[in-house]
Design a protein around this motif. Structure first.
Motif, PDB file in Angstrom:
ATOM      1  N   ARG A 293       0.677  -1.309  -0.433  1.00 38.64           N
ATOM      2  CA  ARG A 293       0.097  -0.295   0.025  1.00 38.64           C
ATOM      3  C   ARG A 293       0.815   0.782   0.387  1.00 38.64           C
ATOM      4  NH1 ARG A 293      -2.564   2.245   4.971  1.00 38.64           N
ATOM      5  NH2 ARG A 293      -0.592   3.835   4.241  1.00 38.64           N
ATOM      6  N   GLU A 294       0.687   2.175  -1.256  1.00 38.17           N
ATOM      7  CA  GLU A 294       1.185   3.646  -1.409  1.00 38.17           C
ATOM      8  C   GLU A 294       0.414   4.585  -0.841  1.00 38.17           C
ATOM      9  OE1 GLU A 294       3.120   5.968  -4.531  1.00 38.17           O
ATOM     10  OE2 GLU A 294       2.985   4.079  -4.638  1.00 38.17           O
ATOM     11  N   ASP A 295       0.688   5.340   0.042  1.00 38.75           N
ATOM     12  CA  ASP A 295       0.320   6.822   0.452  1.00 38.75           C
ATOM     13  C   ASP A 295       0.370   8.011  -0.929  1.00 38.75           C
ATOM     14  OD1 ASP A 295      -0.766   9.180   1.529  1.00 38.75           O
ATOM     15  OD2 ASP A 295      -0.590   8.509   3.566  1.00 38.75           O
ATOM     16  N   LYS A 296      -0.508   7.784  -2.195  1.00 39.37           N
ATOM     17  CA  LYS A 296       0.334   8.789  -3.012  1.00 39.37           C
ATOM     18  C   LYS A 296       0.299  10.300  -2.050  1.00 39.37           C
ATOM     19  CE  LYS A 296      -2.520   6.550  -7.020  1.00 39.37           C
ATOM     20  NZ  LYS A 296      -3.139   6.712  -7.950  1.00 39.37           N
ATOM     21  N   VAL A 297      -0.203  10.730  -1.784  1.00 39.65           N
ATOM     22  CA  VAL A 297       0.082  12.324  -0.967  1.00 39.65           C
ATOM     23  C   VAL A 297       1.402  12.296  -0.158  1.00 39.65           C
ATOM     24  CG1 VAL A 297      -0.711  13.882   0.963  1.00 39.65           C
ATOM     25  CG2 VAL A 297      -2.409  12.440  -0.473  1.00 39.65           C
ATOM     26  N   THR A 298       1.576  11.443   1.413  1.00 39.09           N
ATOM     27  CA  THR A 298       2.953  11.568   1.721  1.00 39.09           C
ATOM     28  C   THR A 298       3.855  10.416   1.309  1.00 39.09           C
ATOM     29  OG1 THR A 298       1.968   9.519   3.236  1.00 39.09           O
ATOM     30  CG2 THR A 298       1.719  11.792   3.570  1.00 39.09           C
ATOM     31  N   ARG A 299       4.140   9.186   0.885  1.00 38.46           N
ATOM     32  CA  ARG A 299       4.424   8.491  -0.401  1.00 38.46           C
ATOM     33  C   ARG A 299       5.168   7.313   1.084  1.00 38.46           C
ATOM     34  NH1 ARG A 299       3.246   9.462  -5.189  1.00 38.46           N
ATOM     35  NH2 ARG A 299       4.853   7.528  -5.827  1.00 38.46           N
ATOM     36  N   SER A 300       3.951   7.817   1.819  1.00 36.78           N
ATOM     37  CA  SER A 300       4.236   6.252   2.838  1.00 36.78           C
ATOM     38  C   SER A 300       4.437   4.902   2.237  1.00 36.78           C
ATOM     39  CB  SER A 300       3.558   6.501   3.876  1.00 36.78           C
ATOM     40  OG  SER A 300       3.946   7.956   4.499  1.00 36.78           O
ATOM     41  N   LEU A 301       4.659   3.717   2.675  1.00 37.08           N
ATOM     42  CA  LEU A 301       4.881   2.390   1.984  1.00 37.08           C
ATOM     43  C   LEU A 301       4.426   1.303   3.163  1.00 37.08           C
ATOM     44  CD1 LEU A 301       8.074   2.481  -0.595  1.00 37.08           C
ATOM     45  CD2 LEU A 301       5.799   3.020  -1.305  1.00 37.08           C
ATOM     46  N   ILE A 302       3.500   1.021   3.084  1.00 31.16           N
ATOM     47  CA  ILE A 302       4.006  -1.082   3.914  1.00 31.16           C
ATOM     48  C   ILE A 302       3.377  -1.771   3.206  1.00 31.16           C
ATOM     49  CG2 ILE A 302       1.619  -1.637   5.173  1.00 31.16           C
ATOM     50  CD1 ILE A 302       0.447   0.594   5.811  1.00 31.16           C
ATOM     51  N   GLU A 303       4.175  -3.064   3.785  1.00 30.31           N
ATOM     52  CA  GLU A 303       4.844  -4.369   2.545  1.00 30.31           C
ATOM     53  C   GLU A 303       4.587  -4.992   3.530  1.00 30.31           C
ATOM     54  OE1 GLU A 303       6.424  -4.005  -0.509  1.00 30.31           O
ATOM     55  OE2 GLU A 303       8.353  -2.621  -0.054  1.00 30.31           O
ATOM     56  N   GLN A 304       3.704  -6.483   3.099  1.00 36.09           N
ATOM     57  CA  GLN A 304       3.770  -7.238   4.300  1.00 36.09           C
ATOM     58  C   GLN A 304       3.651  -9.105   3.354  1.00 36.09           C
ATOM     59  OE1 GLN A 304       1.079  -6.814   7.509  1.00 36.09           O
ATOM     60  NE2 GLN A 304      -0.747  -6.535   5.742  1.00 36.09           N
ATOM     61  N   SER A 305       4.124  -9.327   3.719  1.00 32.41           N
ATOM     62  CA  SER A 305       3.496 -10.992   2.776  1.00 32.41           C
ATOM     63  C   SER A 305       3.789 -11.924   4.109  1.00 32.41           C
ATOM     64  CB  SER A 305       5.017 -11.074   1.836  1.00 32.41           C
ATOM     65  OG  SER A 305       6.073 -11.335   2.496  1.00 32.41           O
ATOM     66  N   GLY A 306       3.694 -13.388   4.457  1.00 29.73           N
ATOM     67  CA  GLY A 306       3.713 -14.890   5.180  1.00 29.73           C
ATOM     68  C   GLY A 306       2.922 -15.240   4.410  1.00 29.73           C
ATOM     69  N   THR A 307       2.781 -17.174   5.364  1.00 27.78           N
ATOM     70  CA  THR A 307       1.998 -17.559   4.527  1.00 27.78           C
ATOM     71  C   THR A 307       0.658 -18.115   5.719  1.00 27.78           C
ATOM     72  OG1 THR A 307       3.693 -19.383   5.824  1.00 27.78           O
ATOM     73  CG2 THR A 307       4.192 -18.726   3.669  1.00 27.78           C
ATOM     74  N   GLN A 308      -0.571 -18.788   5.476  1.00 27.83           N
ATOM     75  CA  GLN A 308      -1.052 -19.260   6.349  1.00 27.83           C
ATOM     76  C   GLN A 308      -1.573 -20.454   5.702  1.00 27.83           C
ATOM     77  OE1 GLN A 308      -3.196 -16.777   8.053  1.00 27.83           O
ATOM     78  NE2 GLN A 308      -1.513 -14.602   7.575  1.00 27.83           N
ATOM     79  N   ASN A 309      -2.388 -21.003   6.855  1.00 23.62           N
ATOM     80  CA  ASN A 309      -2.348 -22.702   6.560  1.00 23.62           C
ATOM     81  C   ASN A 309      -3.919 -22.313   7.161  1.00 23.62           C
ATOM     82  OD1 ASN A 309      -2.842 -25.578   8.433  1.00 23.62           O
ATOM     83  ND2 ASN A 309      -1.473 -25.638   6.828  1.00 23.62           N
ATOM     84  N   SER A 310      -4.726 -23.053   6.216  1.00 26.19           N
ATOM     85  CA  SER A 310      -6.303 -23.081   7.377  1.00 26.19           C
ATOM     86  C   SER A 310      -6.973 -24.207   7.022  1.00 26.19           C
ATOM     87  CB  SER A 310      -7.102 -22.176   6.463  1.00 26.19           C
ATOM     88  OG  SER A 310      -7.123 -22.442   4.592  1.00 26.19           O
ATOM     89  N   SER A 311      -7.449 -24.583   7.789  1.00 22.85           N
ATOM     90  CA  SER A 311      -8.656 -25.621   7.194  1.00 22.85           C
ATOM     91  C   SER A 311      -9.852 -25.671   7.621  1.00 22.85           C
ATOM     92  CB  SER A 311      -7.559 -27.191   8.209  1.00 22.85           C
ATOM     93  OG  SER A 311      -8.137 -26.614   9.617  1.00 22.85           O
ATOM     94  N   ARG A 312     -10.910 -26.426   6.793  1.00 17.01           N
ATOM     95  CA  ARG A 312     -12.073 -26.374   7.949  1.00 17.01           C
ATOM     96  C   ARG A 312     -13.212 -27.658   7.792  1.00 17.01           C
ATOM     97  NH1 ARG A 312     -11.826 -22.742   3.237  1.00 17.01           N
ATOM     98  NH2 ARG A 312     -12.370 -20.919   3.698  1.00 17.01           N
ATOM     99  N   ASP A 354       7.437   5.217   6.932  1.00 18.95           N
ATOM    100  CA  ASP A 354       6.374   6.416   6.912  1.00 18.95           C
ATOM    101  C   ASP A 354       6.662   7.661   6.957  1.00 18.95           C
ATOM    102  OD1 ASP A 354       4.626   7.878   8.158  1.00 18.95           O
ATOM    103  OD2 ASP A 354       3.285   6.984   9.950  1.00 18.95           O
ATOM    104  N   ALA A 355       6.994   7.678   5.667  1.00 18.35           N
ATOM    105  CA  ALA A 355       7.982   9.061   5.261  1.00 18.35           C
ATOM    106  C   ALA A 355       6.985  10.817   5.847  1.00 18.35           C
ATOM    107  CB  ALA A 355       7.329   9.301   3.592  1.00 18.35           C
ATOM    108  N   ALA A 356       5.617  10.511   6.352  1.00 22.58           N
ATOM    109  CA  ALA A 356       5.482  11.727   6.692  1.00 22.58           C
ATOM    110  C   ALA A 356       6.078  11.573   7.953  1.00 22.58           C
ATOM    111  CB  ALA A 356       4.158  11.797   7.197  1.00 22.58           C
ATOM    112  N   ARG A 357       6.187  10.857   8.793  1.00 23.11           N
ATOM    113  CA  ARG A 357       6.884  11.033  10.643  1.00 23.11           C
ATOM    114  C   ARG A 357       7.964  10.454  10.507  1.00 23.11           C
ATOM    115  NH1 ARG A 357       1.398   9.311  10.409  1.00 23.11           N
ATOM    116  NH2 ARG A 357      -0.030  10.523  11.602  1.00 23.11           N
ATOM    117  N   SER A 358       8.679  10.252   9.607  1.00 23.15           N
ATOM    118  CA  SER A 358      10.217   9.891   9.378  1.00 23.15           C
ATOM    119  C   SER A 358      10.312   9.126  10.229  1.00 23.15           C
ATOM    120  CB  SER A 358      11.204  11.235  10.065  1.00 23.15           C
ATOM    121  OG  SER A 358      10.675  12.076   8.832  1.00 23.15           O
ATOM    122  N   PHE A 359      10.051   7.904  10.030  1.00 20.07           N
ATOM    123  CA  PHE A 359      10.892   6.523  10.681  1.00 20.07           C
ATOM    124  C   PHE A 359      10.561   5.252   9.303  1.00 20.07           C
ATOM    125  CE2 PHE A 359       6.857   3.499  12.099  1.00 20.07           C
ATOM    126  CZ  PHE A 359       6.244   4.656  12.368  1.00 20.07           C
TER     127      PHE A 359
END
Length: 824
Positions: A293-312, A354-359
């Motif tokens: 996800r990219e904030d087009k105003v502040t240019r902040s970025l969030i990235e995440q990836s992983g694995t999920q194991n599910s059953s029903r 977080d470009a807006a908060r510099s961290f």
């Protein structure tokens, strides 16, 4: 006052018509049995496997047919009272004709011994067996006869619905009719709480082997609840009422899905009891996830990836009973119960810039989810048929439903920024109580004119007890909990007239009135309480059809309907299991109002049979899930009435049989033209959606058949972006034996895994997400039946169809709610 007057008028209509009947003087009918034993005249031994044909007296049309048992006995268990001729034949014997009559007073006939005389002329043995076509186009609905399809053996309800023309089902089990998910799903014409919280998961735990046929109604008449703007889907299960004892066992084993379905039925005279149970298990599967996800105003970025194991793991059961007091009065009661669990364990790594908060922050997350949905429905109906007027009927029904919906998440996160570390529980415990009362009256003025009218009340009380967390800078997470009670009462009345003119024109017109009252109460946040909200709707409908020679039909219809938001949309539970992308309901949503015009035409030409229609639909106050950013730049998903949508579409279905091969193809295409206001800013989008399918069957022999299918659906459009496209193909074979069958099903043999992508692109934010799951599937299905089975359907008069349902419920903050239904 307006609602009271409308309902009072309908009661007066019922009373007046009941006192002044205009129909004929014939009484009703009742079904009984005709049985006997076939004996060889020379040896005095029973003749097994003889062909027995049932015809109306003096007619050449075969109504039913069967083979006698090994001991020479036979039984037609559901025959309407009247005069009949039985024709008995077997290789090496002369044909025998026996006349028999049944009446309302004596609906059962036992012929006793029927003597066959050997013939010097050898005759070809004939087996009379009726097999319905896979797809039927009737005056008011399209019917898919699922029991004739071998490729769905061992699957679930979503596998069946994917084969039905005009329907599409995505990976999560979300059902769309002509591109719209605003459909109502019924089970045997009845509401079911199993769909009240998570429609997609409920369908996945419903074994395909339980389904006899699926009915699709695109233009419901006034007798149907006003909800379901896209239409109604009625799933008819394999039920049997029998004389004696009968049952069946269906078992399926595969690398992805496993199921077991059993039923046992007993009947004697006019009393019958049916029971059934099913269990469904989905093998644990590993999948991958990604999020950007990219904030087009502040240019902040969030990235995440992983694995999920599910059953029903899920199961359901049912117990029903009926009793016919006589040919005019009957009582029907049933209890359906279910339980379903969905478990998920996963791990995720992510990065926040977080470009807006510099961290910058890197983190890892482990999560477990334990979800349980369960409940029961009890309903009882009484039906009285007039002794003086054929076809006149009064019925009354009551239903009580309870649905529990529990969601429990455990989340552990470790961040570079210690403020964001968490080890927390997020849960929502919901329960829905729903009571329905209704009465209906049917009166035929003549054979060509029929009036249907009735009144109904639905009382809902839904409670959600939730505990979650909110992120507050600079202190970190704080606990948030509350108990939300939502009340919704719907009172309705309807009148519908059906005319047949000159045997070629059929006209259905009606008017439905509905009054809705809602209120919400928070135990702690009482400043958010609301009450006294109500709205009235008068909803007309009109359908006219014209039949031509060579099985051609032209139909034009108009209907106005509403779409109330269900509790998945209004539940204020703030699901923070993923704090970067949380979901919360909106209790202040308004209902959608829908106008639809449809024209359909079907014909047969040189062996090609085609069902096609064009339609226009205008929706006011359309409800969609909307993404926005909170004060900390994190994603928040909620629901809003965004504005209006104009949609024009075409759907078609074509079938052709060539020798032993039957091919079917078709699809739907519709425009998406939405405009409105999102978060205070104007927004609009124009696009289109479509799906195409191809399937068929090969009759290798009378007892051996093969089926194949393929389906593709385009991405689902929203005003902000696209939800995943979906494609699937598979094949199956089935061998039938005398009392059993064995089948093999193969799905996506060349794709071990499948990926699904979504995107949102606005002026403020760009968001992309993807997930994958194992998809290649192979399964073996075995069916065994015993006893005499008569597929005789008894449907409850109680049918609720009055809430907009959600899809898979992922991130939806679900709460138990009864929202399913059908006709009034």
């Amino acid at each position: 006052m307006r609602g009271i007057l409308s309902i009072s008028f309908l009661f007066m209509t019922i009373s007046v018509i009941a006192q002044f009947p205009f129909g004929g003087a014939k009484g009703p009918t009742i079904k009984g049995k005709i049985e006997g034993t076939i004996i060889d005249s020379l040896t005095n031994q029973p003749v097994g496997f003889a062909t027995v044909s049932l015809k109306k007296k003096g007619s050449e049309v075969v109504l039913d047919g069967l083979l006698s048992e090994e001991n020479g006995t036979f039984s037609f268990p559901a025959v309407t009272n009247g005069s009949y001729d039985l024709y008995i034949s077997f290789l090496g014997y002369s044909e025998k004709k026996v006349s028999v009559q049944t009446t309302l007073k004596n609906p059962d006939a036992s012929i006793g011994r029927i003597i066959l005389v050997p013939s010097s002329v050898l005759l070809d043995a004939v087996e009379i067996k009726e097999e319905k076509v896979l797809v039927e186009n009737k005056a008011d609905k399209l019917v898919f006869n699922a029991e004739n399809d071998a490729s769905i053996a061992g699957g679930d309800a979503t596998d069946v619905l994917r084969k039905v023309p005009m329907l599409s089902v995505d990976l999560n089990g979300n059902v769309s009719l002509r591109g719209s998910q605003n459909v109502r799903i019924l089970i045997n014409g009845k509401p079911s709480g199993m769909f009240s919280s998570n429609v997609a998961d409920a369908l996945k735990m419903f074994p395909a082997d339980q389904i006899k046929k699926v009915e699709v109604i695109t233009s419901p008449s006034a007798k149907y609840d006003a909800e379901g703007s896209a239409g109604l889907i009625n799933i008819i299960t394999k039920k049997s009422n029998i004389e004696g004892v009968a049952g069946s066992i269906n078992a399926s084993v595969g690398n992805r899905q496993n199921s077991l379905f059993t039923n046992l039925n007993a009947g004697r005279g006019r009393l019958g009891i049916s029971s059934g149970a099913a269990i469904f298990y989905s093998v644990p599967a590993d999948g991958s996830t990604s999020f950007y996800r990219e904030d087009k105003v502040t240019r902040s970025l969030i990235e995440q990836s992983g694995t999920q194991n599910s059953s029903r793991l899920g199961g359901n059961g049912n117990l029903s009973a009926f009793y016919d007091f006589n040919g005019y009065n009957s009582l029907n009661t049933s209890l359906n119960f279910r339980g379903f669990g969905f478990n998920v364990d996963g791990s995720t790594t992510g990065l926040i810039n977080d470009a807006a908060r510099s961290f910058n922050d890197a983190f890892t997350r482990t999560n477990t989810g334990d979800n349980f949905f369960g409940g029961y429905d009890w309903n009882t109906d009484y039906t009285h048929k007039s002794e003086k007027v054929e076809g006149q009927e009064w019925s009354a029904g009551v239903q009580y439903s309870r649905q529990n919906n529990n969601q429990d998440f455990s989340v552990t996160e470790l961040h570079d920024l210690a403020l964001l570390n968490r080890d927390s529980e997020v849960n929502n415990k919901g329960v829905n109580h729903e009571t329905t009362l209704q009465t209906d009256f049917v009166h035929p003025f003549t054979k060509a004119v029929k009036l249907e009218t009735g009144v109904k009340a639905v009382i809902r009380n839904i409670i959600s007890d939730y505990k979650t967390q909110a992120l507050v800078f600079p202190t970190g997470y704080t606990d948030v909990s509350d108990v939300f009670t939502y009340k919704q009462n719907v009172y309705s009345g309807y009148a519908s007239l059906n005319f047949v003119v000159a045997r070629k024109y059929n006209l259905i017109t009606g008017l439905r009135y509905e009054k809705t009252g809602i209120g919400g109460n928070f135990e702690k946040s009482d400043s958010l309480n609301f009450s006294g909200i109500s709205y009235d709707n008068l909803l007309p409908n009109f359908t006219i059809s014209r039949t031509f020679s060579n099985f051609r039909t032209l139909k034009l219809s108009y209907s106005q309907r509403i779409q109330r938001p269900s509790l998945q949309f209004v539940n204020p539970f703030n699901n923070t299991s993923d704090f970067l992308n949380r979901t919360v309901g909106n209790p202040y949503l308004d209902p959608e109002l829908v106008h639809q015009v449809e024209m359909g035409y079907n014909f047969t030409f040189k062996g090609f049979t085609t069902f096609s229609s064009v339609f226009y639909k205008y929706t006011k106050g359309i409800i969609e899930q909307i993404l926005s950013l909170d004060n900390y730049g994190l994603s928040v998903n909620t629901f809003q009435n965004i504005g209006t949508n104009h949609s024009v579409g075409v759907n078609t279905f074509i079938t052709k049989t060539i020798d032993l091969i039957t091919l079917r193809t078709g699809g739907n295409i519709a425009t998406y033209n939405a405009s409105g206001v999102i978060n205070g800013l104007p927004a609009s989008r124009s696009s289109y959606e479509y799906n195409i399918f191809l399937n068929g069957e090969i009759k290798i022999s009378a007892t051996f058949k093969a089926d194949f299918f393929g389906f593709f659906r385009s991405p689902v459009r929203t005003i902000q972006g696209d939800n995943p496209a979906f494609t699937i193909y598979g094949m199956g074979v089935r061998k039938d034996f005398k009392n059993s069958s064995l089948g093999l099903t193969l799905i996506e043999p060349f794709n071990a895994d499948k990926f699904f992508n979504s995107n949102i692109d606005t002026d403020a934010v760009l968001q992309k997400s993807s997930f994958s799951i194992p998809f290649r599937s192979i399964g073996i299905n075995f069916r065994y039946k015993f006893g005499n089975v008569d597929f005789k359907e008894r449907k409850s008069k109680v049918k609720n169809t009055d809430l907009k349902q959600g899809g898979d419920g992922q991130g939806g903050g679900n709460m138990g709610t009864g929202q399913q239904g059908g006709t009034n």
